[in-house]
Scaffold this motif. Structure first.
Motif, PDB file in Angstrom:
ATOM      1  N   VAL A 108       0.811  -1.220   0.000  1.00  0.00           N
ATOM      2  CA  VAL A 108       0.000   0.000   0.000  1.00  0.00           C
ATOM      3  C   VAL A 108       0.839   1.263   0.000  1.00  0.00           C
ATOM      4  O   VAL A 108       0.326   2.353  -0.289  1.00  0.00           O
ATOM      5  CB  VAL A 108      -0.963   0.015   1.207  1.00  0.00           C
ATOM      6  CG1 VAL A 108      -1.907  -1.176   1.148  1.00  0.00           C
ATOM      7  CG2 VAL A 108      -0.194   0.027   2.531  1.00  0.00           C
ATOM      8  N   ASP A 109       2.136   1.134   0.312  1.00  0.00           N
ATOM      9  CA  ASP A 109       2.984   2.323   0.379  1.00  0.00           C
ATOM     10  C   ASP A 109       4.424   1.905   0.151  1.00  0.00           C
ATOM     11  O   ASP A 109       4.905   0.962   0.790  1.00  0.00           O
ATOM     12  CB  ASP A 109       2.837   2.997   1.749  1.00  0.00           C
ATOM     13  CG  ASP A 109       3.362   4.432   1.766  1.00  0.00           C
ATOM     14  OD1 ASP A 109       4.099   4.807   0.830  1.00  0.00           O
ATOM     15  OD2 ASP A 109       3.027   5.166   2.716  1.00  0.00           O
ATOM     16  N   THR A 110       5.112   2.571  -0.756  1.00  0.00           N
ATOM     17  CA  THR A 110       6.520   2.263  -1.011  1.00  0.00           C
ATOM     18  C   THR A 110       7.436   3.262  -0.323  1.00  0.00           C
ATOM     19  O   THR A 110       8.635   3.310  -0.600  1.00  0.00           O
ATOM     20  CB  THR A 110       6.814   2.248  -2.519  1.00  0.00           C
ATOM     21  OG1 THR A 110       6.448   3.516  -3.086  1.00  0.00           O
ATOM     22  CG2 THR A 110       6.053   1.128  -3.212  1.00  0.00           C
ATOM     23  N   LEU A 111       6.888   4.034   0.606  1.00  0.00           N
ATOM     24  CA  LEU A 111       7.675   4.986   1.390  1.00  0.00           C
ATOM     25  C   LEU A 111       8.053   4.350   2.720  1.00  0.00           C
ATOM     26  O   LEU A 111       7.203   3.840   3.453  1.00  0.00           O
ATOM     27  CB  LEU A 111       6.861   6.256   1.650  1.00  0.00           C
ATOM     28  CG  LEU A 111       7.444   7.233   2.690  1.00  0.00           C
ATOM     29  CD1 LEU A 111       8.733   7.860   2.172  1.00  0.00           C
ATOM     30  CD2 LEU A 111       6.421   8.308   3.059  1.00  0.00           C
ATOM     31  N   ALA A 112       9.338   4.383   3.057  1.00  0.00           N
ATOM     32  CA  ALA A 112       9.821   3.973   4.373  1.00  0.00           C
ATOM     33  C   ALA A 112      10.307   5.238   5.075  1.00  0.00           C
ATOM     34  O   ALA A 112      11.374   5.761   4.753  1.00  0.00           O
ATOM     35  CB  ALA A 112      10.944   2.954   4.245  1.00  0.00           C
ATOM     36  N   PRO A 113       9.531   5.758   6.033  1.00  0.00           N
ATOM     37  CA  PRO A 113       9.784   7.098   6.565  1.00  0.00           C
ATOM     38  C   PRO A 113      10.955   7.174   7.543  1.00  0.00           C
ATOM     39  O   PRO A 113      11.341   6.185   8.168  1.00  0.00           O
ATOM     40  CB  PRO A 113       8.471   7.436   7.267  1.00  0.00           C
ATOM     41  CG  PRO A 113       7.906   6.116   7.666  1.00  0.00           C
ATOM     42  CD  PRO A 113       8.305   5.153   6.587  1.00  0.00           C
ATOM     43  N   TYR A 114      11.460   8.377   7.686  1.00  0.00           N
ATOM     44  CA  TYR A 114      12.619   8.642   8.544  1.00  0.00           C
ATOM     45  C   TYR A 114      12.387   8.221   9.983  1.00  0.00           C
ATOM     46  O   TYR A 114      13.269   7.638  10.609  1.00  0.00           O
ATOM     47  CB  TYR A 114      12.958  10.139   8.490  1.00  0.00           C
ATOM     48  CG  TYR A 114      13.967  10.564   9.535  1.00  0.00           C
ATOM     49  CD1 TYR A 114      15.332  10.319   9.347  1.00  0.00           C
ATOM     50  CD2 TYR A 114      13.563  11.192  10.711  1.00  0.00           C
ATOM     51  CE1 TYR A 114      16.253  10.693  10.309  1.00  0.00           C
ATOM     52  CE2 TYR A 114      14.487  11.575  11.670  1.00  0.00           C
ATOM     53  CZ  TYR A 114      15.832  11.322  11.475  1.00  0.00           C
ATOM     54  OH  TYR A 114      16.739  11.684  12.427  1.00  0.00           O
ATOM     55  N   ASP A 115      11.205   8.487  10.540  1.00  0.00           N
ATOM     56  CA  ASP A 115      10.975   8.229  11.958  1.00  0.00           C
ATOM     57  C   ASP A 115      11.075   6.749  12.298  1.00  0.00           C
ATOM     58  O   ASP A 115      11.330   6.389  13.449  1.00  0.00           O
ATOM     59  CB  ASP A 115       9.630   8.787  12.421  1.00  0.00           C
ATOM     60  CG  ASP A 115       8.450   8.130  11.727  1.00  0.00           C
ATOM     61  OD1 ASP A 115       8.578   7.787  10.548  1.00  0.00           O
ATOM     62  OD2 ASP A 115       7.398   7.983  12.379  1.00  0.00           O
ATOM     63  N   GLY A 119       8.660  -1.640  -8.477  1.00  0.00           N
ATOM     64  CA  GLY A 119       9.308  -0.756  -9.446  1.00  0.00           C
ATOM     65  C   GLY A 119       9.701   0.588  -8.890  1.00  0.00           C
ATOM     66  O   GLY A 119      10.240   1.430  -9.619  1.00  0.00           O
ATOM     67  N   GLU A 120       9.462   0.813  -7.594  1.00  0.00           N
ATOM     68  CA  GLU A 120       9.819   2.098  -6.999  1.00  0.00           C
ATOM     69  C   GLU A 120       9.960   1.949  -5.488  1.00  0.00           C
ATOM     70  O   GLU A 120       9.395   1.036  -4.879  1.00  0.00           O
ATOM     71  CB  GLU A 120       8.750   3.153  -7.294  1.00  0.00           C
ATOM     72  CG  GLU A 120       7.383   2.810  -6.711  1.00  0.00           C
ATOM     73  CD  GLU A 120       6.340   3.887  -7.002  1.00  0.00           C
ATOM     74  OE1 GLU A 120       6.524   4.625  -7.981  1.00  0.00           O
ATOM     75  OE2 GLU A 120       5.366   3.972  -6.241  1.00  0.00           O
ATOM     76  N   ALA A 121      10.706   2.854  -4.895  1.00  0.00           N
ATOM     77  CA  ALA A 121      10.834   2.899  -3.442  1.00  0.00           C
ATOM     78  C   ALA A 121      11.377   4.264  -3.051  1.00  0.00           C
ATOM     79  O   ALA A 121      12.203   4.846  -3.769  1.00  0.00           O
ATOM     80  CB  ALA A 121      11.763   1.797  -2.947  1.00  0.00           C
ATOM     81  N   LYS A 122      10.907   4.756  -1.924  1.00  0.00           N
ATOM     82  CA  LYS A 122      11.435   5.979  -1.329  1.00  0.00           C
ATOM     83  C   LYS A 122      11.736   5.659   0.122  1.00  0.00           C
ATOM     84  O   LYS A 122      10.839   5.446   0.934  1.00  0.00           O
ATOM     85  CB  LYS A 122      10.436   7.134  -1.438  1.00  0.00           C
ATOM     86  CG  LYS A 122      10.974   8.461  -0.872  1.00  0.00           C
ATOM     87  CD  LYS A 122       9.968   9.591  -1.059  1.00  0.00           C
ATOM     88  CE  LYS A 122      10.526  10.903  -0.511  1.00  0.00           C
ATOM     89  NZ  LYS A 122       9.548  12.023  -0.680  1.00  0.00           N
ATOM     90  N   VAL A 123      13.018   5.573   0.428  1.00  0.00           N
ATOM     91  CA  VAL A 123      13.440   5.055   1.730  1.00  0.00           C
ATOM     92  C   VAL A 123      14.394   6.052   2.381  1.00  0.00           C
ATOM     93  O   VAL A 123      15.352   6.518   1.756  1.00  0.00           O
ATOM     94  CB  VAL A 123      14.132   3.685   1.570  1.00  0.00           C
ATOM     95  CG1 VAL A 123      14.540   3.127   2.934  1.00  0.00           C
ATOM     96  CG2 VAL A 123      13.213   2.707   0.850  1.00  0.00           C
ATOM     97  N   SER A 124      14.129   6.352   3.645  1.00  0.00           N
ATOM     98  CA  SER A 124      15.011   7.246   4.382  1.00  0.00           C
ATOM     99  C   SER A 124      16.401   6.650   4.509  1.00  0.00           C
ATOM    100  O   SER A 124      16.566   5.432   4.634  1.00  0.00           O
ATOM    101  CB  SER A 124      14.443   7.502   5.783  1.00  0.00           C
ATOM    102  OG  SER A 124      15.384   8.191   6.589  1.00  0.00           O
ATOM    103  N   LEU A 125      17.414   7.504   4.468  1.00  0.00           N
ATOM    104  CA  LEU A 125      18.759   7.038   4.778  1.00  0.00           C
ATOM    105  C   LEU A 125      18.762   6.481   6.198  1.00  0.00           C
ATOM    106  O   LEU A 125      18.045   6.966   7.068  1.00  0.00           O
ATOM    107  CB  LEU A 125      19.765   8.177   4.628  1.00  0.00           C
ATOM    108  CG  LEU A 125      20.027   8.588   3.172  1.00  0.00           C
ATOM    109  CD1 LEU A 125      20.772   9.908   3.107  1.00  0.00           C
ATOM    110  CD2 LEU A 125      20.805   7.501   2.445  1.00  0.00           C
ATOM    111  N   PRO A 126      19.573   5.453   6.462  1.00  0.00           N
ATOM    112  CA  PRO A 126      19.413   4.665   7.694  1.00  0.00           C
ATOM    113  C   PRO A 126      20.051   5.272   8.924  1.00  0.00           C
ATOM    114  O   PRO A 126      20.895   6.168   8.864  1.00  0.00           O
ATOM    115  CB  PRO A 126      20.089   3.347   7.338  1.00  0.00           C
ATOM    116  CG  PRO A 126      21.111   3.717   6.326  1.00  0.00           C
ATOM    117  CD  PRO A 126      20.529   4.841   5.539  1.00  0.00           C
TER     118      PRO A 126
END
Length: 430
Positions: A89-96, A116-123
């Motif tokens: 449902v969401d390809t965003l992995a948020p910073y928090d 086919g896509e991802a937006k992931v916070s730096l770890p």
């Protein structure tokens, strides 16, 4: 904030059950993103990092269910966790969320491969070194992804038609990067060859699970892994391998205090380098049908000279624990840390307990002392925290270990496991 109180001096005798490996459970859970079907994992440890990853995966739409309740007599048994990513449902992995645990960054591989896509916070994670993600991103680029970094996020896009198999060569072996590229390559079109791949048992465990899910993988556990991409993966059931770092930690604790303990479910073959060091130091190690028996009865410890190295070398995750042990050895020991540049932060805390340690660059020289003395100390990262517990078990008087939330990330019910073997150890809350 919780603390751990230890009164040292007791020998450890009895049995300690070894939990499932945190470093295997996390990538296995993340692999659930690769299929719409259910992945069932047995022997999952009950740890803060596992709980956090359940939240992160739930954020992507994964249904996470724990099967049944543990019986009273199985107080140390791992969980059975069912993960179903029927719809992402969401390809965003948020910073928090990602900032609290480095391994959560690894979702970028399965999300990119499947969606086919991802937006992931730096770890984030433990403050033990820079541990850059360049290897991850360069590997994904080799598979055809476009990568941008914007406002602290990695934005990845697969080409039309999905990721393509390629040759990925790491400048040096990286466990995290190997996990990510291995998972991504399972759904990439064609063959992917991963060169200079990490060889850790946790890589093999992930490859075994992916194979059960329908992936075609050869060479896991060697420096070259070949993956033939498939169109889809299916559900499977897999048991997490025993935690070799927990195994080594309790083995060192027995070596530190004396006594005899059976490490139930442990596998010596996952930790030969560390056990070889303990044997050379004068510790008895025996493989049995139930696990590994560790004993030191009446004799002293010989000094140790160790260089940390990628598997199958001596693991960096046991460096702090071994340093605590070396503080009680007869003579001068040396430990060279080659993996993480900031992984000597526990030194000053061990010195507070009476250890004599000299640092020069990446080498710690430890002069054995006749005794350690209890004191208040502070944990700085996951493995450092347990090294202070080990030192406290052998120190005269009371040791208080502060900031033990680090410890809860990687050791399940440590106080209970040590208490049942005779240690005087308790958790103080508030």
């Amino acid at each position: 904030m919780d603390r751990i109180r230890i009164v040292g001096g007791a020998r450890l005798n009895g049995r300690i059950p070894i939990s499932g490996a945190k470093n295997a459970a996390l990538p296995l859970m993340i692999a659930s993103l690769l299929t719409a079907e259910t992945l069932t994992l047995d022997n999952v440890p009950r740890l803060a990092d596992v709980t956090l990853l359940k939240r992160i995966l739930g954020n992507h739409g994964v249904d996470v269910a724990v099967a049944g309740k543990r019986a009273e007599q199985d107080a140390f048994a791992g969980e059975t966790v069912k993960l179903t990513a029927g719809e992402i449902v969401d390809t965003l992995a948020p910073y928090d969320l990602v900032s609290r645990m480095r391994a959560s960054f690894w979702v970028i591989g399965p999300l990119l491969a499947r969606m086919g896509e991802a937006k992931v916070s730096l770890p984030g994670g433990c403050a033990i070194g820079t541990r850059p993600v360049d290897f991850f991103l360069d590997g994904l680029k080799a598979l055809g992804a476009t990568i941008e970094i914007e406002a602290g996020y990695v934005i990845a896009q697969a080409p039309a038609g999905g990721l393509k198999g390629a040759r990925v060569s790491f400048p040096k072996a990286s466990v995290g990067a190997t996990h990510v590229i291995l998972m991504a390559a399972t759904l990439a079109e064609g063959e992917t060859v991963i060169e200079n791949a990490a060889r850790e048992p946790e890589i093999v465990d992930l490859a075994d699970c992916l194979t059960k899910m329908g992936a075609k993988i050869e060479g896991a556990g060697t420096s070259t892994i070949r993956v033939q991409g498939v169109a889809r993966l299916h559900g499977a059931r897999h048991s997490v391998l025993p935690d070799r770092i927990e195994t080594g930690t309790y083995a060192i604790a027995v070596a530190m205090t004396g006594g005899e303990v059976l490490l139930e479910g442990a596998r010596r073959d996952l930790l030969d380098a560390a056990f070889d060091v303990l044997v050379e130091a004068g510790v008895e190690v025996e493989t049995t049908n139930e696990g590994v028996r560790v004993a030191r009865n009446g004799h002293g410890l010989a000094p140790m000279n160790v260089v940390t190295a990628p598997y199958p070398g001596f693991p960096t995750d046991l460096q702090a624990q071994l340093m605590a042990l070396a503080a009680r050895a007869g003579g001068s020991s040396s430990i060279t840390e080659t993996i993480f540049e900031n992984r000597f932060m526990h030194v000053q805390e061990l010195v507070r307990l009476g250890a004599k340690i000299h640092l020069e660059g990446d080498v710690a020289t430890i002069e054995g002392v006749d005794k350690l003395t209890g004191a208040p100390v502070m944990a700085t990262d996951l493995r450092a925290s347990v090294s202070l517990v080990i030192a406290g078990l052998a120190a005269e008087g009371e040791t208080i270990v502060n900031r033990v939330y680090h410890l809860d990330r990687g050791f399940e019910r440590l106080e209970a496991k040590l208490s049942q073997c005779g240690a005087t150890i308790e958790r103080l809350t508030g």
